[in-house]
Design a protein around this motif. Structure first.
Motif: not given
Length: 585
Positions: A160-168, A188-202
């Motif tokens: 699951s891609p991880i995006r920078e919070p502002i620029t995306r 697959f669901v877990l990977a997407k959830s983990a990506g979202s959690q990392i973005e929130d923490r960033m």
């Protein structure tokens, strides 16, 4: 875990048909898989074996790595009873971290180089959860024979891609890998959830850092009457004094210098000449550290317009120096201004970068009649002799002295040295050279406060275009007759990383001249170390290995198989070593 033998069989047959015919019905496999297979074929990825290069040591001191670390550990703990690995990569597919508690899975991942420092971008590994997620910008779940490379068919991976919070923009991928026969859609669901959690923490850490930077900027603006500048990530803050005093061109150059200083944590002060002719002193007043590397900094900026003698024009060269790069010319101009104004200056740079020579050549250029004394502690029997010589050289009303490698002086020499500097303050000109990697608090406390300016001498790898002038100059100094390098030899020198800088280049040319002293020198006359373009510094043992391989290749007409046989190693080993050491064959 759920098995799906029919799906696995369909994917295997579809892959065999695609590899054999180069085409496939659109409904044979999922559209994203078929598109990726086509890209992999166009990229000439080998379908039957994993052939990944080791790209570089991963940088784990980044916002992504810091934000992801606790989430990776938590997922790994939750899945510790399962044969599932957790992988974090950068935006180019480089593996930054991998956690695999299951030993069989860890061995498998090692075998296919899903490990730190290797890239799983599609251009290297074909269709896979990491590379395909990066290529499409969407989460990807690749199971068994859906992988383009057959060796990966035992695995299933959800990326699951991880995006920078502002620029995306995509900054990395989180990937969960398990055995193909144990693949579960929940992965697959877990990977997407983990990506979202990392973005929130960033995002949370970014907000914390930006708030701290703003508070520090406002505090320094209240305290400091001149220019205040703050830089951190995408944030730039400049107080009204600088905005009103400097035009757009000056502000751009000032920001470039400040940005360089944010990345060089040991550079606390620098002097720069702006396009308008204004000289600025940039000092790091406060670094912001909020759990991620301290690349958010508040600077004090003082402006100085000098009416002293104009410095040389850009096209005018200084005897004894060679280089046309803007960074090197800027360093020369800064040192020249300091010398003309009798401002004491620290010449900061890596070992072998030519700090002492730059200071000496500039002083001789401005004052040909003056002797420039160079003092190195190693040239004296005792510390007392060193200090006594400094007192003697600076006893006149005017003088020019360079104290080399002050950061390497014994602690016991620093107080006597500081006493002499204090007694000579306001007279003559003194330059001190120091390393960009110095770690000497006493030098910073006792010695450097006497120097009003710091000029950074760029490393050779940062001004590689200067080789066109440096090589002829050094050959002229070393050779007794006319000699030059041909185009291939010069291009090879331009590919090298030069960790030893100009001093290493001089040694290379001196060794080359022992093989051919005149005429046109070709690439084959360069030393063995020039046949390796590894971007990392080799250990002594690795350098010996590299030289042995280069020598064996030369003796066996570049035939890798014969060279491996002569060395008593396998062909696979010599191929791996050639790639690892960057040997040019």
């Amino acid at each position: 875990m759920v098995k799906d033998d029919d799906t696995a069989l369909d994917a295997r047959l579809a892959r065999e048909q695609f590899l054999a015919a180069g085409a496939l019905n659109e409904d044979a496999v999922r559209p994203n898989v078929l598109s990726s297979w086509r890209r992999s074929r166009e990229l000439h990825v080998h379908p039957d074996r994993v052939d990944l290069p080791y790209l570089r040591d991963p940088d784990t001191d980044t916002p992504l790595a810091h934000a992801a670390a606790p989430i990776l550990r938590r997922i790994a703990d939750d899945l510790s009873e399962q044969a599932v690995s957790v992988v974090l990569t950068s935006a180019d597919g480089l593996v930054l971290d991998r956690i695999a508690a299951n030993s069989d899975m860890a061995r498998m991942l090692d075998d296919v180089h899903l490990a730190r420092g290797y890239s799983y971008a599609e251009e290297f590994a074909g269709t896979n959860g990491i590379g395909t997620a990066l290529e499409t910008g969407r989460p990807a779940f690749i199971r068994g024979s859906e992988h383009y490379v057959g060796t990966l068919g035992r695995l299933a991976c959800a990326g699951s891609p991880i995006r920078e919070p502002i620029t995306r923009r995509i900054v990395g991928v989180i990937d969960l890998t398990c055995w193909a026969n144990q693949a579960d859609p929940l992965l697959f669901v877990l990977a997407k959830s983990a990506g979202s959690q990392i973005e929130d923490r960033m995002n949370a850490v970014k907000n914390e850092t930006e708030t701290a930077l703003l508070e520090a900027y406002l505090k320094q603006s209240r305290r400091y009457p001149a220019g205040v500048l703050a830089i951190g990530g995408d944030v730039v803050l400049m107080n009204p004094y600088l905005r009103q005093t400097l035009d757009a061109a000056d502000q751009t150059v000032l920001l470039d210098h400040a940005a360089d200083m944010t990345r060089a944590s040991l550079s606390s002060t620098a002097v720069a000449s702006l396009p308008s002719g204004v000289s600025v002193k940039i000092s790091a007043a406060e670094r912001i550290a909020t759990g991620i590397r301290d690349d958010s900094v508040v600077f004090h900026v003082s402006l100085h317009v000098t009416a002293s003698t104009p410095v040389r024009g850009v096209g005018q060269s200084i005897p004894g120096l060679a280089g046309r790069s803007s960074s090197f010319r800027r360093s020369c101009q800064q040192v020249e201004r300091c010398y003309r104004d009798r401002e004491w200056v620290v010449l900061e740079g890596e070992r072998g970068s030519g700090r002492t020579r730059l200071g000496q050549s500039v002083a001789r250029f401005v004052s040909p009649e003056r002797t420039v004394a160079i003092l190195r502690a190693d040239d004296f029997d005792t510390a007392d002799d060193f200090v006594a010589e400094l007192e003697l050289e600076t006893d006149a009303a005017d003088f020019a002295v360079i104290v080399a490698d002050v950061d390497e002086l014994d602690d016991g020499m620093l107080e006597p040295l500081a006493a002499v500097l204090q007694a000579r303050a306001g007279r003559g000109w003194i330059a001190a050279t120091t390393s960009t990697e110095r770690n000497s608090p006493l030098v910073d406390t006792l010695v450097l406060p006497f120097f009003t300016h710091t000029v950074t001498v760029p490393a050779l790898r940062h001004r590689i275009e200067d080789l066109d002038q440096l090589v002829p100059m050094l050959l002229h100094e070393l050779a007794s007759g006319p000699v030059r390098l041909d185009g291939l030899a010069m291009r090879q020198l331009g590919r090298m990383p030069w960790p030893g800088n100009v001093a290493q280049l001089r040694n290379v040319l001196a060794e080359t001249l022992t093989r051919q002293r005149s005429g046109v020198i070709g690439i084959d006359e360069l030393p063995n170390e020039c046949r390796s373009v590894s971007r990392r510094k080799l250990t002594r043992l690795e350098a010996i290995e590299r030289d042995a391989i280069v020598r064996s290749l030369s003796e066996n007409d570049r035939n890798k198989a014969d060279a491996a046989k002569a060395l008593g190693v396998s062909r696979a080993t010599i191929y791996r070593k050639i790639k690892e050491f960057g040997i040019d064959v």
